[in-house]
Scaffold this active site. Structure first.
Site, mmCIF file in Angstrom:
data_model
loop_
_atom_site.group_PDB
_atom_site.id
_atom_site.type_symbol
_atom_site.label_atom_id
_atom_site.label_comp_id
_atom_site.label_asym_id
_atom_site.label_seq_id
_atom_site.Cartn_x
_atom_site.Cartn_y
_atom_site.Cartn_z
ATOM 1 N N LYS A 68 -12.222 0.511 -1.535
ATOM 2 C CA LYS A 68 -11.422 1.371 -1.965
ATOM 3 C C LYS A 68 -11.517 0.828 -3.664
ATOM 4 O O LYS A 68 -12.640 1.594 -3.971
ATOM 5 C CB LYS A 68 -10.166 -0.021 -1.976
ATOM 6 N N SER B 152 0.941 -1.305 0.068
ATOM 7 C CA SER B 152 -0.351 -0.507 0.199
ATOM 8 C C SER B 152 0.706 1.299 0.387
ATOM 9 O O SER B 152 0.296 2.428 -0.254
ATOM 10 C CB SER B 152 -0.760 0.048 1.513
ATOM 11 N N HIS C 43 -5.587 -3.751 -2.244
ATOM 12 C CA HIS C 43 -5.420 -2.725 -3.763
ATOM 13 C C HIS C 43 -5.279 -3.353 -5.085
ATOM 14 O O HIS C 43 -4.409 -2.398 -5.379
ATOM 15 C CB HIS C 43 -4.113 -1.618 -3.144
#
Ligand code: WAQ
Ligand code: MG
Length: 619
Positions: free
Chosen positions: A469, A411, A439
């Site tokens: 996300k 990240s 991610h």
């Protein structure tokens, strides 16, 4: 097993048990004479300790197995489907490829299988029923897995391996051109179609949960006078199947056997939990819910009202879980209230005292916290250094379980894990492989499905992720095998002891996932934006790189990084400065996270401003 000689004959040991006139348990093994007493005793034990209750009678039969044919197992492929309709479409396609049509009509005959102990035998073209006894059907018996001895003692009943043995025998019977199987267990929605040409094709969803209709249909093509020969082969010919593959993530894989054993113990103690949606309407109108936490009646429509194991599971949660599993191409998925909880929940359930966790030094804080809370021995390896990881795994050979865990996309650096090598190393050391795709989901891979799509490689044992996300909503998930998810339902404290996410939230996440699937151009646009942004930075003399949507711009000094971020904010550009303890001391950076929603004008202006701010702050 030694050869079947007169000196060392083999026997087929069969067991079946009934309770209140109903069949509750059955199994058979082909073993050498010396192993007969042990086998018979184990089968008796199995019959007598069945979760459905103590049987009224147990039939144990020991027959000489004179003529044994060895067959090579059908190869196995898994088709991940989300709905019964999709599963049946897939079954139809697969069988059409194998030259069998009229699948819809064949499938519509499953309700007629109800109560049959054997299979329906149909003429593949006219659909005429060919079984001599239609109430009983034709039973495929006298068969075993060549390696069943090793699988048997360890794992008791193994539905999957038993189904492959049966399907292999059936596919090799004279005149049989195909088989369709749907489990008769209302809670087991997986089935398969099989032929010699297409192999054993598992279909993860072929019926709706709660549907008790299932059975087996064998499809025959040939002259009527040879049907008897086919039935004789199915019912009498002894067959040993070699090379039955173990399902990834199934109990037959050594590390998963330990999860299966825990589940069995829970089951035997009468403590097994399953997830089910509470009915909103009962036989006489609305259900009376007398166990929710909705003390003042405020929850209607938004709150889930309880833990997933009490009153918190709504159809929306189950639909979302099926959708995530299909999207990730795994058997099952489990939703948590947040991604943080998914990581803590998976790690602490799998690893505990006496186990070892091997963890990348740059893993996310939720992974680190999971490691700490688990009570396992934690060995941290150098970032991305899989040789270091293997050395650490090798040092934990004596631990009960090993778990290797890594972010999929890191990240703070935006780099990605070499998943194929990671999985290989884990397999070599009989370690669970776990990745966090927070991610990666919606970002990495041609259409945003994550690292497995990117590398075209095998699945890790455990993949976690977040809905907050790329999917723009809230919540976290774990996906993997059915066994893993069943295990988490029973062992994962953050899942068990917190209120379920709002059903509306689950519906929103489900819709976002559909949007990701129907608008793959967004993933493409994000990738193009990353390429464009890196080129713009390079034009201004900044060398940056990324494998994802995260672009770190190194500054070094903590104060300078903050100053640069302040300068950018004054110009209306929001970029976070990342400092210790999120990253190591002296490696402060500006962390840019790109979006498919950015325009090239925005990105070009931002790159210029970032170059200017970081140059000024460095000077
Ligand atoms: N011969 C013929 N038919 C049989 C036999 C047999 N030996 N055993 C069972 N059947 C028929 C019978 O009608 C049952 O009601 C029906 O099949 C289903 O049997 O994950 O569990 O033992 O890859 O409930 C398939 C998917 C699971 C496994 C099938 O079948 C996987 C299953 P069940
Ligand atoms: Mg069954």
């Amino acid at each position: 097993m030694p050869p079947n000689t007169d000196k060392n004959p083999r026997y087929c040991v069969k067991m079946r048990a009934e309770l209140a006139g109903r069949h509750i348990s059955g199994a058979e093994k082909i073993v050498t004479a010396g192993a007969v007493p042990r086998t018979a005793s184990r089968l008796a034990e199995r019959a007598l300790s069945h979760p459905k209750g103590s049987p009224d009678f147990v039939n144990l039969k020991i027959e000489a197995a004179r003529d044994i044919t060895a067959l090579q197992s059908l190869p196995v492929e898994t088709n991940v489907t989300r709905t019964a309709a999709e599963g049946r479409r897939r079954a139809a396609e697969l069988l059409a490829d194998a030259g069998i049509s009229r699948i819809d009509e064949i499938m519509s005959m499953f309700p007629l299988c109800h109560g049959m102990r054997g299979a329906m035998l149909l003429d593949a073209d006219t659909l005429e029923r060919l079984e001599p006894d239609q109430a009983r059907g034709v039973r495929a018996t006298c068969m075993d897995d060549a390696e069943s001895a090793s699988k048997f003692s360890a794992s008791g009943k193994n539905h999957y391996a038993e189904a492959i043995v049966l399907a292999t025998k059936v596919a090799n019977a004279p005149g049989i051109v195909g088989e369709i199987c749907v489990s008769d267990d209302p809670d087991y929605v997986t089935g398969y179609v099989a032929t010699r040409a297409i192999g054993y094709q598992r279909i993860t969803t072929v019926k709706d949960a709660g549907d008790p209709n299932g059975g087996r249909i064998f499809l025959y093509r040939g002259p009527r006078e040879r049907v008897a020969e086919t039935i004789r082969f199915l019912e009498r010919q002894c067959v040993i199947v070699e090379g039955v593959p173990s399902l990834p993530g199934a109990a037959a894989e050594h590390r998963f056997e330990s999860l299966a054993e825990d589940l069995r113990n829970i089951d035997e103690a009468g403590l097994r939990r399953t997830v089910r949606a509470i009915p909103r309407t009962g036989p006489s109108g609305a259900t009376a819910v007398l166990s929710s936490n909705d003390y003042l009646g405020f929850a209607d429509g938004f709150g889930s009202t309880g833990s997933r194991l009490t009153t918190g599971t709504h159809p929306e949660h189950l639909a979302l879980e099926r959708h995530i599993a299909a999207f990730k191409e795994t058997e099952a998925a489990l939703v948590y209230a947040t991604g943080y909880m998914a990581n803590v929940g998976a790690i602490t359930a799998i690893a505990g005292k006496g186990d070892a966790i091997v963890s990348d030094e740059l893993n996310h804080a939720s992974i680190i916290d999971g490691c700490r809370l688990s009570g396992a021995d934690v060995l941290v390896y150098r970032h991305g250094d899989l040789e270091d990881m293997e050395r650490k795994l090798a040092a934990c050979r004596e631990h009960r379980r090993r778990l290797a865990v890594s972010d999929a996309v890191f990240s703070m650096d935006g780099d990605i894990l070499d998943l194929p090598r990671f999985i290989e190393a884990c397999r070599r050391h009989d370690a669970f492989s776990m990745i966090d795709e927070a991610h990666a989901t919606g970002v990495v891979g041609e259409t945003g499905h994550g690292l497995v799509e990117h590398f075209g490689c095998a699945h890790p044992d455990v993949a976690t992720g977040t809905l907050s996300k790329a999917l723009g909503t809230e919540g976290g998930f774990v996906c993997g095998s059915r066994l893993l998810v069943d295990y988490l339902v029973n062992k994962s404290r953050p899942f068990i002891f917190s209120t379920a996410m709002s059903p509306r939230q689950a519906a929103a996440a489900d819709a976002a996932l559909s949007r990701l699937e129907s608008e793959p151009w967004r993933v493409e646009r994000l990738r193009a934006n990353a390429k464009f942004f890196l080129a713009e930075l390079a034009r201004h003399g900044i060398a940056a790189r990324t494998d994802s949507a995260i672009v770190p711009i190194p500054i070094g000094d903590e104060r300078k990084a903050c100053l640069a971020a302040e300068r950018l904010l004054e110009r209306g550009i929001v970029v976070n400065a990342i400092r210790y303890p999120t990253v190591a001391r002296g490696s402060a950076r500006l962390r840019v996270a790109l979006s498919a929603a950015h325009t090239e004008e925005t990105l070009a202006a931002a790159a210029a401003a970032i170059a200017e701010a970081s140059a000024n702050c460095k000077a």
